[in-house]
Design an enzyme around this catalytic site. Structure first.
Site, PDB file in Angstrom:
ATOM      1  N   ASP A  28       0.808  -1.221   0.000  1.00 52.05           N
ATOM      2  CA  ASP A  28       0.000   0.000   0.000  1.00 52.05           C
ATOM      3  C   ASP A  28       0.841   1.270   0.000  1.00 52.05           C
ATOM      4  O   ASP A  28       0.445   2.301   0.555  1.00 52.05           O
ATOM      5  CB  ASP A  28      -0.964   0.014   1.208  1.00 52.05           C
ATOM      6  CG  ASP A  28      -1.871  -1.202   1.200  1.00 52.05           C
ATOM      7  OD1 ASP A  28      -2.176  -1.703   0.105  1.00 52.05           O
ATOM      8  OD2 ASP A  28      -2.261  -1.654   2.296  1.00 52.05           O
ATOM      9  N   GLU A  29       1.978   1.195  -0.645  1.00 48.37           N
ATOM     10  CA  GLU A  29       2.870   2.362  -0.705  1.00 48.37           C
ATOM     11  C   GLU A  29       2.333   3.439  -1.645  1.00 48.37           C
ATOM     12  O   GLU A  29       2.823   4.575  -1.638  1.00 48.37           O
ATOM     13  CB  GLU A  29       4.275   1.954  -1.200  1.00 48.37           C
ATOM     14  CG  GLU A  29       5.056   1.075  -0.252  1.00 48.37           C
ATOM     15  CD  GLU A  29       4.753  -0.405  -0.434  1.00 48.37           C
ATOM     16  OE1 GLU A  29       3.867  -0.743  -1.235  1.00 48.37           O
ATOM     17  OE2 GLU A  29       5.398  -1.220   0.245  1.00 48.37           O
ATOM     18  N   GLY A  30       1.391   3.049  -2.497  1.00 46.52           N
ATOM     19  CA  GLY A  30       0.940   3.965  -3.547  1.00 46.52           C
ATOM     20  C   GLY A  30       1.559   3.560  -4.880  1.00 46.52           C
ATOM     21  O   GLY A  30       1.787   4.395  -5.757  1.00 46.52           O
ATOM     22  N   LYS A  33      -0.549   4.589  -7.909  1.00 46.74           N
ATOM     23  CA  LYS A  33      -0.438   5.995  -8.319  1.00 46.74           C
ATOM     24  C   LYS A  33       0.866   6.244  -9.098  1.00 46.74           C
ATOM     25  O   LYS A  33       0.876   6.914 -10.126  1.00 46.74           O
ATOM     26  CB  LYS A  33      -0.502   6.893  -7.076  1.00 46.74           C
ATOM     27  CG  LYS A  33      -0.376   8.357  -7.369  1.00 46.74           C
ATOM     28  CD  LYS A  33       0.897   8.894  -6.747  1.00 46.74           C
ATOM     29  CE  LYS A  33       1.272  10.241  -7.281  1.00 46.74           C
ATOM     30  NZ  LYS A  33       0.464  11.313  -6.754  1.00 46.74           N
ATOM     31  N   HIS A  56      -4.563  -1.871  -5.842  1.00 49.67           N
ATOM     32  CA  HIS A  56      -3.783  -0.729  -6.328  1.00 49.67           C
ATOM     33  C   HIS A  56      -4.739   0.368  -6.783  1.00 49.67           C
ATOM     34  O   HIS A  56      -5.539   0.160  -7.694  1.00 49.67           O
ATOM     35  CB  HIS A  56      -2.876  -1.151  -7.483  1.00 49.67           C
ATOM     36  CG  HIS A  56      -1.882  -2.208  -7.094  1.00 49.67           C
ATOM     37  ND1 HIS A  56      -1.107  -2.880  -7.996  1.00 49.67           N
ATOM     38  CD2 HIS A  56      -1.537  -2.695  -5.873  1.00 49.67           C
ATOM     39  CE1 HIS A  56      -0.331  -3.735  -7.350  1.00 49.67           C
ATOM     40  NE2 HIS A  56      -0.581  -3.649  -6.070  1.00 49.67           N
ATOM     41  N   ARG A 360      -4.997   0.466   8.545  1.00 50.36           N
ATOM     42  CA  ARG A 360      -3.556   0.220   8.391  1.00 50.36           C
ATOM     43  C   ARG A 360      -2.825   0.885   9.547  1.00 50.36           C
ATOM     44  O   ARG A 360      -3.031   2.067   9.820  1.00 50.36           O
ATOM     45  CB  ARG A 360      -3.055   0.852   7.093  1.00 50.36           C
ATOM     46  CG  ARG A 360      -3.657   0.262   5.828  1.00 50.36           C
ATOM     47  CD  ARG A 360      -3.278   1.157   4.641  1.00 50.36           C
ATOM     48  NE  ARG A 360      -3.806   0.654   3.378  1.00 50.36           N
ATOM     49  CZ  ARG A 360      -4.022   1.437   2.325  1.00 50.36           C
ATOM     50  NH1 ARG A 360      -3.778   2.725   2.381  1.00 50.36           N
ATOM     51  NH2 ARG A 360      -4.488   0.921   1.212  1.00 50.36           N
ATOM     52  N   ASP A 388       2.887  14.626   1.308  1.00 43.29           N
ATOM     53  CA  ASP A 388       1.968  15.682   1.762  1.00 43.29           C
ATOM     54  C   ASP A 388       1.462  15.426   3.189  1.00 43.29           C
ATOM     55  O   ASP A 388       0.999  16.343   3.858  1.00 43.29           O
ATOM     56  CB  ASP A 388       0.781  15.816   0.795  1.00 43.29           C
ATOM     57  CG  ASP A 388       0.154  14.475   0.445  1.00 43.29           C
ATOM     58  OD1 ASP A 388       0.887  13.564   0.022  1.00 43.29           O
ATOM     59  OD2 ASP A 388      -1.080  14.337   0.606  1.00 43.29           O
ATOM     60  N   THR A 470       2.490  14.057  -3.814  1.00 39.09           N
ATOM     61  CA  THR A 470       1.924  15.140  -3.002  1.00 39.09           C
ATOM     62  C   THR A 470       0.393  15.074  -2.978  1.00 39.09           C
ATOM     63  O   THR A 470      -0.273  16.032  -2.630  1.00 39.09           O
ATOM     64  CB  THR A 470       2.376  16.518  -3.540  1.00 39.09           C
ATOM     65  OG1 THR A 470       1.962  16.613  -4.924  1.00 39.09           O
ATOM     66  CG2 THR A 470       3.878  16.695  -3.440  1.00 39.09           C
ATOM     67  N   GLY A 471      -0.156  13.934  -3.391  1.00 37.19           N
ATOM     68  CA  GLY A 471      -1.611  13.749  -3.390  1.00 37.19           C
ATOM     69  C   GLY A 471      -1.946  12.494  -4.170  1.00 37.19           C
ATOM     70  O   GLY A 471      -1.068  11.910  -4.815  1.00 37.19           O
TER      71      GLY A 471
HETATM   72  P1  GDP Z   1      -0.715   0.270  -3.586  1.00 36.11           P
HETATM   73  O1  GDP Z   1      -1.307  -1.014  -3.120  1.00 36.11           O
HETATM   74  O2  GDP Z   1       0.749   0.355  -3.315  1.00 36.11           O
HETATM   75  O3  GDP Z   1      -1.043   0.588  -5.017  1.00 36.11           O
HETATM   76  O4  GDP Z   1      -1.391   1.403  -2.690  1.00 36.11           O
HETATM   77  P2  GDP Z   1      -2.952   1.539  -2.345  1.00 36.11           P
HETATM   78  O5  GDP Z   1      -3.683   1.978  -3.556  1.00 36.11           O
HETATM   79  O6  GDP Z   1      -3.439   0.317  -1.650  1.00 36.11           O
HETATM   80  O7  GDP Z   1      -2.914   2.663  -1.230  1.00 36.11           O
HETATM   81  C1  GDP Z   1      -2.303   3.898  -1.457  1.00 36.11           C
HETATM   82  C2  GDP Z   1      -3.303   5.007  -1.127  1.00 36.11           C
HETATM   83  O8  GDP Z   1      -2.590   6.229  -1.057  1.00 36.11           O
HETATM   84  C3  GDP Z   1      -4.363   5.196  -2.199  1.00 36.11           C
HETATM   85  O9  GDP Z   1      -5.551   5.609  -1.586  1.00 36.11           O
HETATM   86  C4  GDP Z   1      -3.792   6.320  -3.062  1.00 36.11           C
HETATM   87  O10 GDP Z   1      -4.789   7.074  -3.728  1.00 36.11           O
HETATM   88  C5  GDP Z   1      -3.095   7.147  -2.018  1.00 36.11           C
HETATM   89  N1  GDP Z   1      -1.898   7.886  -2.483  1.00 36.11           N
HETATM   90  C6  GDP Z   1      -0.922   7.451  -3.314  1.00 36.11           C
HETATM   91  N2  GDP Z   1       0.059   8.382  -3.400  1.00 36.11           N
HETATM   92  C7  GDP Z   1      -0.315   9.408  -2.605  1.00 36.11           C
HETATM   93  C8  GDP Z   1       0.306  10.650  -2.249  1.00 36.11           C
HETATM   94  O11 GDP Z   1       1.399  10.999  -2.672  1.00 36.11           O
HETATM   95  N3  GDP Z   1      -0.405  11.460  -1.377  1.00 36.11           N
HETATM   96  C9  GDP Z   1      -1.616  11.092  -0.867  1.00 36.11           C
HETATM   97  N4  GDP Z   1      -2.220  11.935  -0.030  1.00 36.11           N
HETATM   98  N5  GDP Z   1      -2.196   9.931  -1.175  1.00 36.11           N
HETATM   99  C10 GDP Z   1      -1.559   9.101  -2.017  1.00 36.11           C
HETATM  100  P1  IMO Z   2      -0.749  -4.251  -2.289  1.00 38.91           P
HETATM  101  O1  IMO Z   2      -0.285  -4.810  -3.611  1.00 38.91           O
HETATM  102  C1  IMO Z   2      -0.850  -4.618   2.072  1.00 38.91           C
HETATM  103  C2  IMO Z   2      -0.634  -8.702   3.664  1.00 38.91           C
HETATM  104  C3  IMO Z   2      -1.844  -9.186   4.446  1.00 38.91           C
HETATM  105  C4  IMO Z   2      -1.176 -10.165   5.407  1.00 38.91           C
HETATM  106  C5  IMO Z   2      -0.080 -10.796   4.543  1.00 38.91           C
HETATM  107  C6  IMO Z   2      -0.476 -12.132   3.930  1.00 38.91           C
HETATM  108  O2  IMO Z   2      -2.040  -3.532  -2.347  1.00 38.91           O
HETATM  109  O3  IMO Z   2       0.359  -3.456  -1.658  1.00 38.91           O
HETATM  110  P2  IMO Z   2      -2.085 -12.791   1.920  1.00 38.91           P
HETATM  111  O4  IMO Z   2      -3.558 -12.555   1.738  1.00 38.91           O
HETATM  112  O5  IMO Z   2      -1.251 -12.210   0.843  1.00 38.91           O
HETATM  113  O6  IMO Z   2      -1.749 -14.218   2.182  1.00 38.91           O
HETATM  114  O7  IMO Z   2      -1.742 -12.015   3.284  1.00 38.91           O
HETATM  115  O8  IMO Z   2       0.185  -9.871   3.517  1.00 38.91           O
HETATM  116  N1  IMO Z   2      -0.914  -8.198   2.299  1.00 38.91           N
HETATM  117  C7  IMO Z   2      -0.929  -6.899   1.973  1.00 38.91           C
HETATM  118  N2  IMO Z   2      -0.814  -5.791   2.731  1.00 38.91           N
HETATM  119  N3  IMO Z   2      -0.974  -4.502   0.726  1.00 38.91           N
HETATM  120  C8  IMO Z   2      -1.054  -5.603  -0.052  1.00 38.91           C
HETATM  121  O9  IMO Z   2      -1.029  -5.555  -1.394  1.00 38.91           O
HETATM  122  C9  IMO Z   2      -1.088  -6.868   0.571  1.00 38.91           C
HETATM  123  N4  IMO Z   2      -1.193  -8.134   0.101  1.00 38.91           N
HETATM  124  C10 IMO Z   2      -1.069  -8.937   1.171  1.00 38.91           C
HETATM  125  O10 IMO Z   2      -2.460  -8.115   5.125  1.00 38.91           O
HETATM  126  O11 IMO Z   2      -0.528  -9.453   6.437  1.00 38.91           O
HETATM  127 MG    MG Z   3      -2.791  -1.706  -1.871  1.00 34.89          MG
END
Ligand code: GDP
Ligand code: IMO
Ligand code: MG
Length: 483
Positions: A28-30, A33, A56, A360, A388, A470-471
């Site tokens: 969930d790093e982004g 995006k 994502h 989270r 941000d 930044t968003g």
């Molecule tokens: P991913 O799994 O790595 O693709 O990340 P996720 O989509 O699960 O979660 C990232 C969240 O952060 C999403 O809601 C994005 O819209 C949001 N996001 C990504 N980059 C930024 C940023 O630079 N600033 C802010 N405020 N939100 C961001």
């Molecule tokens: P994205 O691609 C955050 C975590 C689960 C659990 C562990 C094992 O959006 O970054 P699993 O269902 O894969 O066997 O769960 O990994 N996990 C994630 N956490 N973002 C994800 O994907 C994840 N995919 C799995 O929460 O701790």
């Molecule tokens: Mg994610």
């Protein structure tokens, strides 16, 4: 997309025919995006690991929010999408995602290829996962419930059905499924009375064939040909290094090869095909599920349930603005506890999982972890998202070292995962800035404090920060002047 951003990105990525975009924390790093930002400069979008556990998020300039789980998020830009062999395939969720994407993006979709050897989900995988989690008691992994562990495990046991089996005649598919059923029945019978029979599983899986059939192929050959024809490829990582089954915090990991190196195995291309890695890291990392997280601000369970128990503070919640302003004041007066800081950043960033909706848990910026992640992933650049989030914060603790067994670990060195909880984190207070940087897209428009934070961080980690988020939107990013 503003032209100045586009031009800079074009100049940077043009020399790299292929790029791997991989997560550096615990997901969930982004990544969505950042991939969306870079995707314009690549022809094909390729997933190489994970499965429906990924979520994502992409926010298009038209305001469409697309959350992709299985299909690469290059879909938002109508790029050819390839779901490589390293990705687990779930026919039911794929069909649902396809329908949702058609609606969100308005009709016509680009080509989407599914690898014929991707491990194929069945309802038995989810039953097994339920049992595994239950039997672990209070050491459960806290999975997303998409059957990921069993998908990898059963494949490695050499009894897995694969996506290409959906193209067989029904009786042949039933024969394949019977092999797995035979292996799993003794376990599943202990879990539950009513186990679906191979015939009914085959029927259900085949009902998705109209959406899937024409897309199943040998994707590594598709990619090989694309490269031969001069096309450029973006490899989309799922999960992150901390969740990689070998290099993450085992056993609290996912089951795929989420490290950048997973791209070679997961896509089926030789190692020299991968020109550079862009590692996406979150300014304040987060984690869901169980497992080590040295920079964490609060108790995991507390943090994960905070969002559920305080829905009035999240999203459009009525109490959000007041909560944020009073908490920020407290943080800046140095009166906030670490759990309160966690609450502030969880609410500010709406830190809830895109796949499961779980809260989270938030941590501080963690330099030793990033040094380790860079050692394994070898990124050419970092993309630092959610910068941000620090707007308005006068200063914040940053983890600058790990102490273990009384001594400071060297950069890139970690204890074994089962000892991670014994790591003592060394913190330094780093100045931030008072201005709101949401939506800033030029480095010169960042306040002095923000620019200093970035150069201090990249120097400490040892890898340049190329992109700064930044968003949530595609255009809310700074492209920095690094080589
Ligand atoms: P991913 O799994 O790595 O693709 O990340 P996720 O989509 O699960 O979660 C990232 C969240 O952060 C999403 O809601 C994005 O819209 C949001 N996001 C990504 N980059 C930024 C940023 O630079 N600033 C802010 N405020 N939100 C961001
Ligand atoms: P994205 O691609 C955050 C975590 C689960 C659990 C562990 C094992 O959006 O970054 P699993 O269902 O894969 O066997 O769960 O990994 N996990 C994630 N956490 N973002 C994800 O994907 C994840 N995919 C799995 O929460 O701790
Ligand atoms: Mg994610």
């Amino acid at each position: 997309m503003p032209e100045h951003l586009n031009q800079k990105l074009e100049n940077i990525f043009k020399p790299y025919k292929t790029i791997v975009v991989a997560g550096g924390n615990w997901g969930d790093e982004g990544k969505g995006k950042i991939i969306d930002l870079v995707m314009e400069h690549y022809d094909l979008a390729v997933r190489y690991s994970g499965g429906a556990n990924a979520g994502h998020t992409v926010k298009t300039p038209q305001g469409v929010k697309l959350v992709s789980h299985l299909i690469p998020c290059g879909l938002a830009q109508h790029k050819t999408c390839v779901m490589g062999r390293g990705e687990f395939f779930d026919a039911r969720l794929f069909s649902e995602e396809l329908a949702a994407a058609k609606q969100a993006l308005g009709g016509g979709l680009p080509e989407i290829f599914i690898d014929h050897m991707s491990p194929l989900w069945t309802p038995w995988h989810s039953l097994l996962e339920g049992w595994l989690e239950l039997s672990r008691g209070n050491t459960k992994v806290g999975t997303t419930g998409k059957g990921i562990g069993p998908l990898e495990g059963i494949y490695k046991l050499r009894v897995s059905p694969v996506a290409g089996h959906l193209l067989l005649e029904k009786e042949e598919l039933v024969t394949v499924l019977k092999m797995l059923y035979g292996v799993m029945l003794p376990i599943l019978e202990k879990v539950r009375g009513n186990i679906p029979a191979p015939e009914s599983v085959a029927e259900e899986l085949l009902s998705f064939l109209p959406q899937i059939g024409g897309r199943i192929t040998d994707t590594s050959f598709v990619l090989h040909q694309a490269l031969q024809n001069g096309k450029s490829l973006l490899f989309e990582g799922a999960q992150a290094l901390g969740l990689d089954s070998h290099w993450g915090t085992y056993p609290f990991v996912s089951s795929g090869n989420s490290a950048a190196a997973g791209a070679a195995i997961g896509a089926g291309l030789p190692m020299q095909s991968f020109a550079a890695t862009l590692m996406v890291v979150k300014t304040l990392p987060t984690r869901v599920g169980s497992g080590p997280f040295p920079s964490e601000m609060w108790e995991r369970e507390e943090a994960m349930f905070f969002a559920k128990n305080h829905s009035e503070l999240f999203g459009e919640g009525a109490g959000r603005a007041e909560f944020l302003s009073s908490m920020l004041k407290k943080i800046n007066q140095k009166q906030a506890t670490a759990p309160e800081m966690s609450q502030y950043f969880q609410v500010l960033g709406d830190e809830r999982g895109a796949t499961t909706g779980r809260g989270r848990s938030v941590g501080f910026t963690d330099i030793p972890w990033l040094q380790y992640a860079c050692r394994i992933n070898g990124p050419k650049w970092l993309a630092l998202t959610r910068f941000d989030m620090l707007s308005g914060v006068k200063s914040i603790p940053v983890i600058v070292g790990y102490k273990y067994q009384g001594r400071l670990l060297q950069p890139g060195q970690l204890p074994p995962p089962w000892e991670m909880s014994k790591v003592e984190t060394i913190k330094e207070d780093w100045p931030c800035w008072t201005e709101d940087i949401s939506g800033v897209s030029e480095e010169k428009d960042l306040p002095q404090g923000a620019r200093e934070f970035l150069s201090r961080l990249e120097k400490a980690v040892g890898v340049p920060i190329l992109l700064v988020g930044t968003g949530p939107g595609r255009e809310a990013a700074v492209v920095r002047g690094v080589a």
